[in-house]
Design a protein around this motif. Structure first.
Motif, PDB file in Angstrom:
ATOM      1  N   GLU A  97       7.277   6.760  -2.963  1.00  0.00           N
ATOM      2  CA  GLU A  97       8.099   5.692  -3.243  1.00  0.00           C
ATOM      3  C   GLU A  97       9.496   6.143  -3.770  1.00  0.00           C
ATOM      4  O   GLU A  97      10.471   5.786  -3.285  1.00  0.00           O
ATOM      5  CB  GLU A  97       7.343   4.583  -4.195  1.00  0.00           C
ATOM      6  CG  GLU A  97       8.275   3.460  -4.393  1.00  0.00           C
ATOM      7  CD  GLU A  97       7.654   2.428  -5.087  1.00  0.00           C
ATOM      8  OE1 GLU A  97       7.386   1.240  -4.628  1.00  0.00           O
ATOM      9  OE2 GLU A  97       7.593   2.664  -6.338  1.00  0.00           O
ATOM     10  N   THR A  98       9.405   7.048  -4.799  1.00  0.00           N
ATOM     11  CA  THR A  98      10.624   7.636  -5.384  1.00  0.00           C
ATOM     12  C   THR A  98      11.315   8.507  -4.324  1.00  0.00           C
ATOM     13  O   THR A  98      12.481   8.264  -4.140  1.00  0.00           O
ATOM     14  CB  THR A  98      10.341   8.358  -6.718  1.00  0.00           C
ATOM     15  OG1 THR A  98       9.521   7.471  -7.575  1.00  0.00           O
ATOM     16  CG2 THR A  98      11.351   8.657  -7.397  1.00  0.00           C
ATOM     17  N   ALA A  99      10.680   9.209  -3.637  1.00  0.00           N
ATOM     18  CA  ALA A  99      11.242  10.299  -2.823  1.00  0.00           C
ATOM     19  C   ALA A  99      11.877   9.555  -1.605  1.00  0.00           C
ATOM     20  O   ALA A  99      13.017   9.840  -1.114  1.00  0.00           O
ATOM     21  CB  ALA A  99      10.143  11.334  -2.414  1.00  0.00           C
ATOM     22  N   TYR A 100      11.109   8.248  -1.125  1.00  0.00           N
ATOM     23  CA  TYR A 100      11.597   7.613   0.150  1.00  0.00           C
ATOM     24  C   TYR A 100      12.777   6.926  -0.254  1.00  0.00           C
ATOM     25  O   TYR A 100      13.729   6.729   0.448  1.00  0.00           O
ATOM     26  CB  TYR A 100      10.430   6.638   0.423  1.00  0.00           C
ATOM     27  CG  TYR A 100      10.898   5.799   1.851  1.00  0.00           C
ATOM     28  CD1 TYR A 100      11.324   6.285   2.799  1.00  0.00           C
ATOM     29  CD2 TYR A 100      10.826   4.418   1.543  1.00  0.00           C
ATOM     30  CE1 TYR A 100      11.546   5.584   3.961  1.00  0.00           C
ATOM     31  CE2 TYR A 100      11.016   3.644   2.694  1.00  0.00           C
ATOM     32  CZ  TYR A 100      11.517   4.156   3.831  1.00  0.00           C
ATOM     33  OH  TYR A 100      11.677   3.295   5.078  1.00  0.00           O
TER      34      TYR A 100
ATOM     35  N   SER B  91       0.617  -1.176   0.019  1.00  0.00           N
ATOM     36  CA  SER B  91       0.105  -0.116  -0.022  1.00  0.00           C
ATOM     37  C   SER B  91       0.766   1.222   0.059  1.00  0.00           C
ATOM     38  O   SER B  91       0.392   2.258  -0.317  1.00  0.00           O
ATOM     39  CB  SER B  91      -0.916  -0.042   1.038  1.00  0.00           C
ATOM     40  OG  SER B  91      -0.057   0.159   2.457  1.00  0.00           O
ATOM     41  N   PHE B  92       2.207   1.033   0.412  1.00  0.00           N
ATOM     42  CA  PHE B  92       2.971   2.363   0.338  1.00  0.00           C
ATOM     43  C   PHE B  92       3.951   2.272  -0.814  1.00  0.00           C
ATOM     44  O   PHE B  92       4.152   3.209  -1.403  1.00  0.00           O
ATOM     45  CB  PHE B  92       3.721   2.411   1.757  1.00  0.00           C
ATOM     46  CG  PHE B  92       2.876   2.978   2.910  1.00  0.00           C
ATOM     47  CD1 PHE B  92       3.116   4.391   3.158  1.00  0.00           C
ATOM     48  CD2 PHE B  92       1.974   2.394   3.572  1.00  0.00           C
ATOM     49  CE1 PHE B  92       2.245   4.868   4.043  1.00  0.00           C
ATOM     50  CE2 PHE B  92       1.308   2.954   4.554  1.00  0.00           C
ATOM     51  CZ  PHE B  92       1.288   4.114   4.937  1.00  0.00           C
ATOM     52  N   SER B  93       4.583   0.856  -0.904  1.00  0.00           N
ATOM     53  CA  SER B  93       5.547   0.944  -2.107  1.00  0.00           C
ATOM     54  C   SER B  93       5.520  -0.653  -2.513  1.00  0.00           C
ATOM     55  O   SER B  93       6.009  -1.560  -1.841  1.00  0.00           O
ATOM     56  CB  SER B  93       7.012   1.313  -1.315  1.00  0.00           C
ATOM     57  OG  SER B  93       8.158   0.526  -2.425  1.00  0.00           O
ATOM     58  N   PRO B  94       5.302  -0.571  -3.722  1.00  0.00           N
ATOM     59  CA  PRO B  94       5.300  -2.131  -4.425  1.00  0.00           C
ATOM     60  C   PRO B  94       6.669  -2.512  -4.544  1.00  0.00           C
ATOM     61  O   PRO B  94       6.953  -3.685  -4.293  1.00  0.00           O
ATOM     62  CB  PRO B  94       4.562  -1.716  -6.017  1.00  0.00           C
ATOM     63  CG  PRO B  94       3.690  -0.378  -5.710  1.00  0.00           C
ATOM     64  CD  PRO B  94       4.553   0.456  -4.624  1.00  0.00           C
ATOM     65  N   ILE B  95       7.623  -1.489  -4.699  1.00  0.00           N
ATOM     66  CA  ILE B  95       9.030  -2.211  -4.890  1.00  0.00           C
ATOM     67  C   ILE B  95       9.521  -2.786  -3.335  1.00  0.00           C
ATOM     68  O   ILE B  95      10.086  -3.728  -3.318  1.00  0.00           O
ATOM     69  CB  ILE B  95       9.875  -1.145  -5.071  1.00  0.00           C
ATOM     70  CG1 ILE B  95       9.775  -0.240  -6.369  1.00  0.00           C
ATOM     71  CG2 ILE B  95      11.779  -1.373  -4.829  1.00  0.00           C
ATOM     72  CD1 ILE B  95      10.382   0.666  -6.705  1.00  0.00           C
ATOM     73  N   MET B  96       9.131  -2.065  -2.316  1.00  0.00           N
ATOM     74  CA  MET B  96       9.028  -2.728  -0.906  1.00  0.00           C
ATOM     75  C   MET B  96       8.593  -4.011  -0.747  1.00  0.00           C
ATOM     76  O   MET B  96       9.076  -4.935  -0.095  1.00  0.00           O
ATOM     77  CB  MET B  96       8.718  -1.674   0.093  1.00  0.00           C
ATOM     78  CG  MET B  96       9.117  -1.838   1.452  1.00  0.00           C
ATOM     79  SD  MET B  96       8.697  -0.386   2.290  1.00  0.00           S
ATOM     80  CE  MET B  96       9.053  -1.194   4.140  1.00  0.00           C
ATOM     81  N   ALA B  97       7.469  -4.192  -0.901  1.00  0.00           N
ATOM     82  CA  ALA B  97       6.710  -5.367  -1.166  1.00  0.00           C
ATOM     83  C   ALA B  97       7.233  -6.415  -2.029  1.00  0.00           C
ATOM     84  O   ALA B  97       7.288  -7.800  -1.331  1.00  0.00           O
ATOM     85  CB  ALA B  97       5.105  -5.114  -1.522  1.00  0.00           C
TER      86      ALA B  97
END
Length: 586
Positions: free
Chosen positions: A534-537, A318-324
């Motif tokens: 996501e990009t900024a994080y 829900s926050f970051s597909p890359i993280m998931a």
């Protein structure tokens, strides 16, 4: 292989130190280290090309050392009786000493470079991406002793200073806690202190305290010797403040630390209201430390590991597909050691393998909601490491305070999601209690550790600190940090908390609180601007080892960490959670 056990075979074939792939790796590391040592010894002043080559070689060898060191640490943590792994871990220590000696040598070259030479180095194509670690080393060199003394101190520290930390780990690993015919390791007994049954909590807390008392002289010996070494080194460097090194390591100013604690003091009256309400809800006359983290109501529900993995992946998405996607990769590739069994060290950690581009997570999973939070926390660390893939190794070595940012951010995602998905008022109360309890840990428990360590070092300057004095310092620190709300204190916390015995990172406390509040500030911004988050994080995490924390916050968030404003705003959701909790439990 069980889903609860990690696979180390993808790092080194065979997954153990007795395999030829690991032993050959270490042998080649030693050969290349010897070559670099010889090259650095002949390095002349002003030779920018050879300095550049040597620095990049040192970077490569340091990454390779981390690969081997992390491997042995994983093996010993998973089985404290693994004598072969322990032997290899000990064998690696001289390599670290040699690497640090070369680093000191190159640091000395940086220190004595003429301005024109320094500018030539900064403009070298291979050094532009490494400018921050070079600037940092040059500045640190100005703060230290002469090169030969620093090298001698590091050599002596391997079997002296760091040896006391190793001794503590060995003592803890061998301790067994027995009560009512049940025998547990320290880690397993600590888990019992989180039981919803107060009788269970009290039983194991008392059993642990008896064990600490039995060994208090040994632990006092260890903490006095390692602190004495540290203070003697500081004196020779001309450092009077024991906080100088931890602030330097964490790349932060004392003004930032002061502003953070000052903002936290403003939140504590609300935490006091929470503690008083929780005491009433638990129906207890005297509040012990183990009561603070105790769940409200029945908390016997066990969360299967696979369910925890699925929930973490879903909420990360829900926050970051890359993280998931990264979390799913870690689960699928068995990067996590989570099995609940004997002969494992207590606690949890995440370590990186920079050569193979992998991470490993260590914990003991027994199905509690706290375990799910720990799992998310360590996955946050691992994701942080993944975001820095491809960068020069020396620009990926972020400090502990920003390291705790990604991990506590991951925890916050899970905690918020759980509260939102609560199916009843009672469940929401329990989940809010869990969230607020984390704030208590960072704002009160960690503060008590910080106060104790500051006072202990000031007292240690005057001489040996005996167990009774250590207990007194600990209790006084808890009284202040918890605003007098504890009825029963934990006088042996100084001996039971391994963080006081970690020598590589002194004051292993305030960075946790920094990371927690800093991540809350980032988390609030993520909800305000989800589209670009996501990009900024990821961009912020990538820069986390290439700037001071003040520069990082200014560049990516546009805030001044030396002022209370950011910290106050970051803490606002905690106040709102407490207000909701008090309203629901009226």
């Amino acid at each position: 292989m069980s889903k609860l056990q990690w696979n180390l075979g993808t790092v080194f074939a065979g997954g153990h130190v007795n395999d030829s792939s690991f032993q050959s790796f270490v042998s080649e590391l030693k050969i290349d280290l010897k070559k670099l040592r010889e090259k650095v010894e002949t390095l002349s002043e002003g030779d920018i090309d050879n300095f550049t080559f040597s620095f990049i070689q040192l970077e490569d060898l340091t990454a390779r050392f981390q690969e081997a060191s992390a491997f042995t640490t994983c093996l010993v943590s998973a089985n404290i009786k693994d004598q072969e792994a322990k032997q290899w871990r000990a064998n690696l220590k001289p390599i670290l000493g040699q690497l640090q000696s070369i680093d000191t040598e190159l640091e000395d070259h940086l220190l004595h470079m003429k301005e024109e030479e320094w500018q030539n180095l900064m403009s070298h194509p291979d050094m532009k991406a490494r400018s921050f670690p070079l600037h940092e080393r040059r500045q640190k060199g100005r703060e230290k002793m002469e090169k030969t003394y620093e090298q001698l101190a590091e050599a002596l520290s391997q079997d002296g200073y760091h040896g006391w930390s190793d001794m503590y780990d060995t003592l803890i690993a061998q301790m067994r806690i027995t009560k009512d015919d049940e025998t547990l390791s320290v880690g397993q007994a600590n888990n019992k202190k989180g039981s919803s049954d107060r009788a269970v909590r009290k039983k194991w807390a008392a059993a642990l305290e008896e064990k600490w008392e039995d060994h208090e002289d040994l632990f006092a010996e260890a903490i006095n010797h390692l602190s004495g070494f540290r203070l003697a080194l500081y004196e020779k460097r001309g450092w009077s403040d024991p906080l100088k090194e931890p602030l330097m390591i964490n790349r932060m100013q004392s003004e930032t630390l002061d502003a953070m604690w000052a903002a936290i003091e403003e939140v504590k009256p609300m935490l006091v209201m929470y503690l008083r309400r929780k005491k009433a809800l638990l129906g207890i006359d005297k509040l012990h430390m183990h009561d603070i983290s105790a769940p409200i109501g029945d908390n016997t529900k066990e969360i299967p590991y696979e369910e925890a993995a699925q929930d973490i992946e879903a909420h990360f998405r829900s926050f970051s597909p890359i993280m998931a996607d990264f979390a799913r990769e870690a689960f699928d590739k068995n990067w996590i050691e989570a099995e609940d069994r004997d002969h494992k060290r207590p606690g949890g950690f995440c370590t990186t393998f920079p050569v193979s581009g992998q991470s490993r997570i260590f914990m003991t999973y027994d199905g509690t909601s706290g375990n799910v939070q720990t799992l998310a926390h360590e996955l946050g660390h691992a994701f942080h490491q993944r975001t820095m893939e491809g960068l020069p190794y020396f620009t990926t070595r972020y400090a502990m305070n920003v390291a705790e940012t990604a991990s506590t951010f991951a925890e916050q995602i899970m905690a918020d999601a759980a509260v939102k998905e609560a199916s009843s008022r009672d469940e929401k109360i329990k989940l809010l209690d869990t969230k607020i309890n984390r704030s208590c840990a960072f704002f009160m428990n960690i503060h008590a550790r910080f106060l104790f360590e500051k006072r202990f070092y000031e007292r240690r300057k005057q001489g040996w600190v005996n167990p009774d004095e250590l207990k007194h310092l600990m209790v006084e620190s808890q009284k202040e940090a918890y605003c007098g709300e504890l009825d029963v204190h934990d006088p042996y916390f100084w001996s039971s908390k391994l963080h006081f015995f970690i020598t590589r990172t002194p004051f292993y406390n305030f960075p946790y609180t920094f990371g927690y509040l800093f991540s809350l500030g980032i988390y609030q911004r993520s909800k305000q601007n989800q589209e670009d988050f996501e990009t900024a994080y990821i961009s912020l995490l990538k820069d986390s080892a290439a700037m001071t924390v003040e520069e990082l916050a200014e560049h990516h968030l546009g805030v001044d960490l030396t002022r209370k404003d950011f910290w106050r705003q970051a803490a606002q959701p905690i106040i709102e959670d407490i207000e909701t909790f008090l309203e629901l439990t009226e």
